[in-house]
Motif scaffolding. Structure first.
Motif, PDB file in Angstrom:
ATOM      1  N   VAL A 193     -33.588 -72.563  28.118  1.00 33.32           N
ATOM      2  CA  VAL A 193     -33.865 -73.488  27.011  1.00 33.32           C
ATOM      3  C   VAL A 193     -33.318 -74.872  27.319  1.00 33.32           C
ATOM      4  CG1 VAL A 193     -33.155 -74.031  24.651  1.00 33.32           C
ATOM      5  CG2 VAL A 193     -34.078 -71.777  25.180  1.00 33.32           C
ATOM      6  N   THR A 194     -32.062 -74.918  27.778  1.00 32.48           N
ATOM      7  CA  THR A 194     -31.431 -76.210  28.073  1.00 32.48           C
ATOM      8  C   THR A 194     -32.198 -76.960  29.147  1.00 32.48           C
ATOM      9  OG1 THR A 194     -29.282 -75.275  27.494  1.00 32.48           O
ATOM     10  CG2 THR A 194     -29.280 -77.321  28.753  1.00 32.48           C
ATOM     11  N   LEU A 195     -32.603 -76.256  30.206  1.00 32.51           N
ATOM     12  CA  LEU A 195     -33.317 -76.904  31.305  1.00 32.51           C
ATOM     13  C   LEU A 195     -34.683 -77.403  30.851  1.00 32.51           C
ATOM     14  CD1 LEU A 195     -33.103 -77.644  34.254  1.00 32.51           C
ATOM     15  CD2 LEU A 195     -34.057 -75.419  34.854  1.00 32.51           C
ATOM     16  N   ARG A 196     -35.395 -76.602  30.071  1.00 31.34           N
ATOM     17  CA  ARG A 196     -36.703 -77.042  29.578  1.00 31.34           C
ATOM     18  C   ARG A 196     -36.567 -78.261  28.676  1.00 31.34           C
ATOM     19  NH1 ARG A 196     -39.731 -71.337  27.915  1.00 31.34           N
ATOM     20  NH2 ARG A 196     -40.082 -70.590  30.051  1.00 31.34           N
ATOM     21  N   ALA A 197     -35.555 -78.255  27.819  1.00 30.02           N
ATOM     22  CA  ALA A 197     -35.357 -79.396  26.917  1.00 30.02           C
ATOM     23  C   ALA A 197     -34.989 -80.648  27.709  1.00 30.02           C
ATOM     24  CB  ALA A 197     -34.267 -79.067  25.901  1.00 30.02           C
ATOM     25  N   LEU A 198     -34.155 -80.485  28.747  1.00 30.07           N
ATOM     26  CA  LEU A 198     -33.779 -81.628  29.582  1.00 30.07           C
ATOM     27  C   LEU A 198     -35.005 -82.238  30.258  1.00 30.07           C
ATOM     28  CD1 LEU A 198     -30.479 -80.392  31.301  1.00 30.07           C
ATOM     29  CD2 LEU A 198     -30.705 -82.354  29.779  1.00 30.07           C
ATOM     30  N   GLN A 199     -35.975 -81.412  30.586  1.00 27.69           N
ATOM     31  CA  GLN A 199     -37.205 -81.896  31.220  1.00 27.69           C
ATOM     32  C   GLN A 199     -38.193 -82.455  30.202  1.00 27.69           C
ATOM     33  OE1 GLN A 199     -38.074 -78.257  33.786  1.00 27.69           O
ATOM     34  NE2 GLN A 199     -38.618 -79.910  35.164  1.00 27.69           N
ATOM     35  N   THR A 203     -42.555 -78.072  24.136  1.00 26.15           N
ATOM     36  CA  THR A 203     -43.599 -77.108  23.772  1.00 26.15           C
ATOM     37  C   THR A 203     -43.226 -75.718  24.271  1.00 26.15           C
ATOM     38  OG1 THR A 203     -45.276 -78.840  23.898  1.00 26.15           O
ATOM     39  CG2 THR A 203     -46.043 -76.556  23.989  1.00 26.15           C
ATOM     40  N   ALA A 204     -42.688 -75.654  25.501  1.00 27.78           N
ATOM     41  CA  ALA A 204     -42.270 -74.372  26.070  1.00 27.78           C
ATOM     42  C   ALA A 204     -40.912 -73.943  25.543  1.00 27.78           C
ATOM     43  CB  ALA A 204     -42.229 -74.465  27.593  1.00 27.78           C
ATOM     44  N   ALA A 205     -40.057 -74.913  25.221  1.00 30.85           N
ATOM     45  CA  ALA A 205     -38.688 -74.583  24.816  1.00 30.85           C
ATOM     46  C   ALA A 205     -38.591 -74.112  23.374  1.00 30.85           C
ATOM     47  CB  ALA A 205     -37.780 -75.795  25.021  1.00 30.85           C
ATOM     48  N   ALA A 206     -39.393 -74.705  22.474  1.00 30.30           N
ATOM     49  CA  ALA A 206     -39.225 -74.467  21.036  1.00 30.30           C
ATOM     50  C   ALA A 206     -39.289 -72.996  20.626  1.00 30.30           C
ATOM     51  CB  ALA A 206     -40.247 -75.289  20.257  1.00 30.30           C
ATOM     52  N   PRO A 207     -40.315 -72.217  21.041  1.00 27.62           N
ATOM     53  CA  PRO A 207     -40.341 -70.810  20.609  1.00 27.62           C
ATOM     54  C   PRO A 207     -39.188 -69.995  21.149  1.00 27.62           C
ATOM     55  CG  PRO A 207     -42.104 -71.270  22.189  1.00 27.62           C
ATOM     56  CD  PRO A 207     -41.520 -72.579  21.794  1.00 27.62           C
ATOM     57  N   LEU A 208     -38.751 -70.312  22.362  1.00 29.18           N
ATOM     58  CA  LEU A 208     -37.617 -69.591  22.950  1.00 29.18           C
ATOM     59  C   LEU A 208     -36.319 -69.931  22.220  1.00 29.18           C
ATOM     60  CD1 LEU A 208     -36.873 -67.587  25.113  1.00 29.18           C
ATOM     61  CD2 LEU A 208     -36.631 -69.466  26.732  1.00 29.18           C
ATOM     62  N   ILE A 209     -36.181 -71.194  21.792  1.00 34.59           N
ATOM     63  CA  ILE A 209     -35.004 -71.591  21.011  1.00 34.59           C
ATOM     64  C   ILE A 209     -34.953 -70.794  19.707  1.00 34.59           C
ATOM     65  CG2 ILE A 209     -33.887 -73.457  19.730  1.00 34.59           C
ATOM     66  CD1 ILE A 209     -35.030 -75.418  21.766  1.00 34.59           C
ATOM     67  N   ASP A 210     -36.098 -70.689  19.023  1.00 37.00           N
ATOM     68  CA  ASP A 210     -36.146 -69.943  17.749  1.00 37.00           C
ATOM     69  C   ASP A 210     -35.729 -68.489  17.945  1.00 37.00           C
ATOM     70  OD1 ASP A 210     -37.076 -72.263  16.604  1.00 37.00           O
ATOM     71  OD2 ASP A 210     -39.189 -71.671  16.657  1.00 37.00           O
ATOM     72  N   SER A 211     -36.282 -67.856  18.986  1.00 33.52           N
ATOM     73  CA  SER A 211     -35.961 -66.454  19.263  1.00 33.52           C
ATOM     74  C   SER A 211     -34.486 -66.288  19.622  1.00 33.52           C
ATOM     75  CB  SER A 211     -36.850 -65.945  20.399  1.00 33.52           C
ATOM     76  OG  SER A 211     -36.422 -64.680  20.846  1.00 33.52           O
ATOM     77  N   LEU A 212     -33.993 -67.213  20.448  1.00 33.82           N
ATOM     78  CA  LEU A 212     -32.602 -67.139  20.893  1.00 33.82           C
ATOM     79  C   LEU A 212     -31.639 -67.316  19.721  1.00 33.82           C
ATOM     80  CD1 LEU A 212     -30.517 -66.999  23.171  1.00 33.82           C
ATOM     81  CD2 LEU A 212     -30.868 -69.441  23.552  1.00 33.82           C
ATOM     82  N   LEU A 213     -31.934 -68.262  18.840  1.00 39.39           N
ATOM     83  CA  LEU A 213     -31.056 -68.493  17.689  1.00 39.39           C
ATOM     84  C   LEU A 213     -31.004 -67.278  16.760  1.00 39.39           C
ATOM     85  CD1 LEU A 213     -31.729 -72.219  16.744  1.00 39.39           C
ATOM     86  CD2 LEU A 213     -29.527 -71.195  17.330  1.00 39.39           C
ATOM     87  N   GLN A 214     -32.122 -66.589  16.605  1.00 39.29           N
ATOM     88  CA  GLN A 214     -32.119 -65.369  15.781  1.00 39.29           C
ATOM     89  C   GLN A 214     -31.152 -64.341  16.361  1.00 39.29           C
ATOM     90  OE1 GLN A 214     -36.096 -63.866  15.305  1.00 39.29           O
ATOM     91  NE2 GLN A 214     -36.811 -65.666  14.172  1.00 39.29           N
ATOM     92  N   ARG A 215     -31.184 -64.194  17.693  1.00 39.49           N
ATOM     93  CA  ARG A 215     -30.286 -63.230  18.346  1.00 39.49           C
ATOM     94  C   ARG A 215     -28.826 -63.659  18.228  1.00 39.49           C
ATOM     95  NH1 ARG A 215     -32.349 -63.056  24.165  1.00 39.49           N
ATOM     96  NH2 ARG A 215     -33.958 -64.502  23.538  1.00 39.49           N
ATOM     97  N   LEU A 216     -28.567 -64.937  18.459  1.00 37.93           N
ATOM     98  CA  LEU A 216     -27.187 -65.437  18.443  1.00 37.93           C
ATOM     99  C   LEU A 216     -26.575 -65.339  17.052  1.00 37.93           C
ATOM    100  CD1 LEU A 216     -27.388 -68.599  20.728  1.00 37.93           C
ATOM    101  CD2 LEU A 216     -26.677 -66.292  21.342  1.00 37.93           C
ATOM    102  N   ARG A 217     -27.364 -65.660  16.024  1.00 40.20           N
ATOM    103  CA  ARG A 217     -26.829 -65.598  14.662  1.00 40.20           C
ATOM    104  C   ARG A 217     -26.586 -64.159  14.215  1.00 40.20           C
ATOM    105  NH1 ARG A 217     -31.309 -69.985  12.934  1.00 40.20           N
ATOM    106  NH2 ARG A 217     -30.106 -71.893  13.267  1.00 40.20           N
ATOM    107  N   ALA A 218     -27.400 -63.227  14.732  1.00 42.91           N
ATOM    108  CA  ALA A 218     -27.245 -61.825  14.346  1.00 42.91           C
ATOM    109  C   ALA A 218     -26.002 -61.206  14.979  1.00 42.91           C
ATOM    110  CB  ALA A 218     -28.490 -61.029  14.750  1.00 42.91           C
ATOM    111  N   CYS A 236     -36.001 -81.138  19.874  1.00 44.04           N
ATOM    112  CA  CYS A 236     -37.387 -80.798  20.217  1.00 44.04           C
ATOM    113  C   CYS A 236     -38.340 -81.064  19.059  1.00 44.04           C
ATOM    114  CB  CYS A 236     -37.473 -79.333  20.652  1.00 44.04           C
ATOM    115  SG  CYS A 236     -36.984 -79.093  22.383  1.00 44.04           S
ATOM    116  N   ALA A 237     -37.806 -81.064  17.835  1.00 45.73           N
ATOM    117  CA  ALA A 237     -38.643 -81.353  16.660  1.00 45.73           C
ATOM    118  C   ALA A 237     -38.612 -82.836  16.306  1.00 45.73           C
ATOM    119  CB  ALA A 237     -38.176 -80.521  15.472  1.00 45.73           C
ATOM    120  N   GLY A 238     -37.946 -83.644  17.137  1.00 45.87           N
ATOM    121  CA  GLY A 238     -37.881 -85.083  16.886  1.00 45.87           C
ATOM    122  C   GLY A 238     -36.851 -85.492  15.857  1.00 45.87           C
ATOM    123  N   ARG A 239     -35.948 -84.569  15.482  1.00 43.39           N
ATOM    124  CA  ARG A 239     -34.932 -84.872  14.468  1.00 43.39           C
ATOM    125  C   ARG A 239     -33.602 -85.200  15.159  1.00 43.39           C
ATOM    126  NH1 ARG A 239     -37.421 -80.019  12.427  1.00 43.39           N
ATOM    127  NH2 ARG A 239     -35.591 -78.838  13.133  1.00 43.39           N
TER     128      ARG A 239
END
Length: 336
Positions: A193-199, A203-218, A236-239
């Motif tokens: 995720v970090t490498l994709r975002a740095l590049q 588009t490729a990073a966002a869905p993986l970030i969502d999935s990863l955050l669900q796992r980390l929070r659980a 990635c969402a421009g915020r």
């Protein structure tokens, strides 16, 4: 507990080799940065006092490896590599011991070379490590995932983005295929995720970030950096403002920096050369060391326009503000 009992028995039976081994292993598992210098001296004395013999040579090699890790921890990377090489030279006298310790030695030496910024040598050592793991039928092991991850980090430091992404994503692929309840897949995915975002590939990073955050929070593992992942999600969402607030709420230290060497590919994204600049507070010093210290300590600000100034209760960027009830005075300045 085991090492304490081992040391007691070694002293009781007057076994100097066993006692030396327990001291070296004990130093490694109970690292205390404030005692690093004293422990290094103790290790040197222990190594010097060892008698001759094959077992002593093995223990001496292990002590030298421990010494290398301590030297590496205090930033003395060149000396660490020398200690590790001396350890390997001792172990190489016995093929059985060499096979037993070869993978560990290669991974440790490669990591120390990377930290010493001897990147070509580090990459060669990591290649040897991955080749050894393949040879031993460990091509889908956690060790292989770790080796590929480190190769990705070396490639990133060398500016080889495509190779970095290939290695890091291969490491994540291996980790995802592992059975059992462990944190390896999440850890590897965090690097992807970090490498994709740095590049800038959100588009490729966002869905993986969502999935990863669900796992980390659980079930957050000890290394979990949930705020960093949440900040990447905002970026990635421009915020961008939300990302900064997330990091601030997590008390993460932000280092203001600017500049890029990717103008040919990303000029439209980052703007022309010189648009975004970093300014450093060095107290008037203009040496490379002063610039590095200011940047690393956060005594900086980034601007694509005016010169900016900020003080909160007399405290400037790079310092910490104590939590106090009530209001505090602040001063903001702009010069253009």
């Amino acid at each position: 507990i085991v090492l304490t009992e081992f040391s007691r028995l070694a002293e009781q039976h007057k076994a100097p080799v066993a006692l030396a081994w327990s001291r070296c292993l004990g130093a490694l598992v109970t690292q205390q940065p404030e005692r690093d210098a004293a422990l290094l001296r103790e290790l040197e004395a222990t190594i010097a006092a060892l008698p001759g013999g094959l077992l002593s040579e093995f223990v001496r090699a292990q002590c030298l490896t421990t010494q290398a890790f301590f030297l590496n921890a205090v930033g003395r990377h060149t000396e660490a590599i020398a200690a590790l090489d001396a350890s390997r030279a001792l172990v190489a006298k016995d093929q059985g011991l060499l096979r037993l310790t070869e993978a560990e030695s290669l991974s440790a030496r490669a990591t120390m070379l990377m930290l010493a910024r001897r990147l070509a040598e580090a990459d060669e050592q990591f290649q040897r490590w991955t080749a050894l793991l393949e040879q031993r039928g460990q091509g889908r092991s956690l060790d292989m995932a770790a080796a590929l991850l480190y190769r990705g980090r070396v490639a990133l430091l060398q500016g080889r983005w495509s190779a970095a992404r290939q290695h890091v994503e291969s490491a994540a692929d291996i980790a995802r295929g592992m059975s059992g309840d462990n944190a390896a897949p999440s850890y590897m995915d965090a690097n992807v995720v970090t490498l994709r975002a740095l590049q800038g590939d959100c588009t490729a990073a966002a869905p993986l970030i969502d999935s990863l955050l669900q796992r980390l929070r659980a079930s957050p593992p000890p290394w979990a950096d949930v705020p960093r992942m949440e900040a990447l999600q905002h970026v990635c969402a421009g915020r961008v403002s939300a990302a900064l607030h997330t990091l601030n709420d997590a008390q993460a230290q932000g280092l203001g920096n600017a500049g890029t060497d990717a103008m040919a590919n990303y000029a439209s994204l980052r703007g022309p050369v010189g648009l975004v600049r970093v300014f450093l507070e060095t107290g008037g010093a203009r040496t490379a060391g002063a610039l590095h210290r200011s940047l690393k300590s956060g005594r900086s600000f980034v601007s694509n326009s005016a010169l900016l100034g900020l003080e909160i209760d007399g405290i400037r960027p790079g310092d910490s503000i104590p939590r106090v009830p009530g209001r505090v005075p602040f001063r903001v300045s702009m010069r253009s």
